[in-house]
Motif scaffolding. Sequence first.
Motif: not given
Length: 213
Positions: A12, A39-40, A43-44, A51-53, A56, A80, A86, A88
Amino acid sequence: MGCMNSKSFKHTPGYEEPSVLASETSFSVNEVEALYELFKKLSHSIFKDGLIHKEELQLALFRNSNRKNLFADRIFDLFDLKRNGVIEFGEFVRSLNIFHPDTPKLEKINFAFRLYDLRNTGFIEREELKEMVLALLNESDISLSDDMVESIVYKTFEQADSNGDGKIDLEEWKEFASQNPALLKNMTLPYLKDITMAFPSFVMKSEIEEDDL
C-alpha cells in the motif's frame, strides 16, 4: 507463517518493512505482518486506496462511517502523525503500539492527555473534558443527566487540578493517572500482544467502546 513475508504483499502507499516497524515498537515481525493484513482490510473498506481515511477508521471503531463522533475524530487525529488527512501503514502500527500491553505506562498517559487536549493547547480545560465525557458516554450508550456529567467534570478537576488554575497540565495529569489506574484501562488492548497471521481480524471496537469512565 514464515512463508507469508512482506515480499508477497502488494504494498500500500506509505508501506514500511515489518522488520523496521518491529524494531521501533513492541510488536514482533509476525505481529506487524498480521497488522498489515488488518490495515489492508480497513484501508479498502470504503475508499479502497490503501490508506485509512477518517470514515474507514470510524467504521472500524463504531460500525458507522457517517455519524459525527468526537472520540473517533480524536483517535484519527492522533494516528495521523503526518497530518495529511490519511493514516499510512507505518502510522497505524506506531499508533497502535500505544495500546500494546508492553508499552510503558508513561507513553499511555501522554497519549491519553493528548486525546483529551482537544484544542492542542497543552492543557485539558473543563469544556474539553466535558465534551470527551459526553462523547464517550454517547458511544457507550450510557445516558447521564447534565448534573451527573457536571459532577464527573467537577470531581476530576477537584482531584487533578492541584494548582487550582482551572486547567490540567501534563504533570497534573500524570499524577492524576497514577492515582486513578482505571483511567488507562482502555489504553491497553490485551490481544495486541498475541496477534498473529492466524488472527488478522483484530477489531478495536470491543475494548474502546466499553469505557465506563
